[in-house]
Design a protein around this motif. Structure first.
Motif, mmCIF file in Angstrom:
data_model
loop_
_atom_site.group_PDB
_atom_site.id
_atom_site.type_symbol
_atom_site.label_atom_id
_atom_site.label_comp_id
_atom_site.label_asym_id
_atom_site.label_seq_id
_atom_site.Cartn_x
_atom_site.Cartn_y
_atom_site.Cartn_z
ATOM 1 N N PRO A 120 0.843 -1.206 0.000
ATOM 2 C CA PRO A 120 0.000 0.000 0.000
ATOM 3 C C PRO A 120 0.878 1.256 0.000
ATOM 4 O O PRO A 120 2.087 1.181 0.213
ATOM 5 C CB PRO A 120 -0.801 -0.134 1.303
ATOM 6 C CG PRO A 120 0.002 -1.044 2.155
ATOM 7 C CD PRO A 120 0.734 -1.960 1.237
ATOM 8 N N ILE A 121 0.272 2.403 -0.191
ATOM 9 C CA ILE A 121 1.002 3.636 -0.478
ATOM 10 C C ILE A 121 2.208 3.927 0.415
ATOM 11 O O ILE A 121 3.265 4.185 -0.126
ATOM 12 C CB ILE A 121 0.041 4.841 -0.538
ATOM 13 C CG1 ILE A 121 -0.663 4.784 -1.875
ATOM 14 C CG2 ILE A 121 0.772 6.156 -0.382
ATOM 15 C CD1 ILE A 121 -1.553 5.912 -2.196
ATOM 16 N N PRO A 122 2.164 3.852 1.710
ATOM 17 C CA PRO A 122 3.416 4.186 2.401
ATOM 18 C C PRO A 122 4.548 3.194 2.112
ATOM 19 O O PRO A 122 5.712 3.565 2.067
ATOM 20 C CB PRO A 122 3.052 4.190 3.881
ATOM 21 C CG PRO A 122 1.720 3.554 3.983
ATOM 22 C CD PRO A 122 1.096 3.588 2.637
ATOM 23 N N VAL A 123 4.188 1.936 1.866
ATOM 24 C CA VAL A 123 5.197 0.913 1.576
ATOM 25 C C VAL A 123 5.784 1.130 0.185
ATOM 26 O O VAL A 123 7.004 1.124 0.003
ATOM 27 C CB VAL A 123 4.607 -0.513 1.714
ATOM 28 C CG1 VAL A 123 5.634 -1.569 1.377
ATOM 29 C CG2 VAL A 123 4.051 -0.723 3.123
ATOM 30 N N SER A 124 4.924 1.343 -0.798
ATOM 31 C CA SER A 124 5.402 1.547 -2.172
ATOM 32 C C SER A 124 6.198 2.839 -2.304
ATOM 33 O O SER A 124 7.130 2.918 -3.107
ATOM 34 C CB SER A 124 4.235 1.534 -3.156
ATOM 35 O OG SER A 124 3.314 2.571 -2.867
ATOM 36 N N THR A 125 5.864 3.843 -1.527
ATOM 37 C CA THR A 125 6.617 5.099 -1.545
ATOM 38 C C THR A 125 8.020 4.882 -0.988
ATOM 39 O O THR A 125 9.004 5.360 -1.561
ATOM 40 C CB THR A 125 5.888 6.185 -0.731
ATOM 41 O OG1 THR A 125 4.580 6.346 -1.272
ATOM 42 C CG2 THR A 125 6.628 7.502 -0.770
ATOM 43 N N ALA A 126 8.131 4.157 0.115
ATOM 44 C CA ALA A 126 9.436 3.886 0.732
ATOM 45 C C ALA A 126 10.325 3.073 -0.192
ATOM 46 O O ALA A 126 11.543 3.238 -0.199
ATOM 47 C CB ALA A 126 9.247 3.160 2.060
ATOM 48 N N GLU A 127 9.724 2.205 -0.984
ATOM 49 C CA GLU A 127 10.468 1.339 -1.897
ATOM 50 C C GLU A 127 11.211 2.136 -2.978
ATOM 51 O O GLU A 127 12.177 1.657 -3.555
ATOM 52 C CB GLU A 127 9.482 0.359 -2.548
ATOM 53 C CG GLU A 127 10.103 -0.667 -3.446
ATOM 54 C CD GLU A 127 9.059 -1.608 -4.010
ATOM 55 O OE1 GLU A 127 9.334 -2.821 -4.025
ATOM 56 O OE2 GLU A 127 7.980 -1.149 -4.436
#
Length: 167
Positions: A120-127
């Motif tokens: 989800p968005i916070p995970v994909s952003t950190a990636e």
């Protein structure tokens, strides 16, 4: 068109990043690595020790995963699972404090893997962070989300949260 991956060197960054080759053992390296890392810390789990392992493997993982992926010519090789170790340990932090509290082990593992796979968005952003930072950061964020959700479940269903919300 991407260039083929370079030959694997069995050195310290490889050993750290793949957890001594465990990442190349299965077609599901993230799940296998997460499950094994849960079991590894179970006999000695305590919040201070787990926190120490998280910090140690996070710092070494950013460096090792970054170096290993650069050496391989890949942005995030699937066999790199040190990030899964850190992420699943974060999901367990404060929940699995003893063998007696191991009932939270599977929910922590499950929630972490769901967030790590679905991104989800916070995970994909950190990636999207560069190098070893991105390799490690998405799993750190997935672990934090899993941990917080598990605390919410515990508060609602085991604590007095349900009564406070609906009583």
């Amino acid at each position: 068109m991407s260039s083929p991956a370079k030959e694997i060197r069995r050195d310290f960054p490889w050993a750290l990043s793949t957890l001594f080759g465990l990442g190349g053992f299965s077609s599901m390296p993230g799940t296998v690595g997460s499950a094994v890392c849960c079991l590894i810390v179970m006999p000695v789990v305590s919040t201070p020790l787990l926190l120490f392992l998280i910090v140690l493997f996070s710092v070494l993982g950013v460096w090792g995963a970054g170096k290993y992926s650069r050496d391989r010519g890949l942005s995030d090789p699937s066999e790199v699972i040190v990030d899964e170790a850190v992420g699943v340990w974060i999901s367990m932090l404060g929940h699995v404090t003893s063998v007696a509290a191991s009932g939270y082990l599977l929910p922590a593992l499950f929630l972490f893997r769901v967030f790590d796979i679905l991104k989800p968005i916070p995970v994909s952003t950190a990636e999207k962070l560069p190098g070893g930072w991105g390799i490690m950061a998405d799993d750190v964020v997935a672990g934090v989300l899993a941990n917080l959700l598990l605390w919410a479940f515990r508060w609602i269903f085991i604590g007095d949260g349900f009564v406070r919300l609906f009583g």
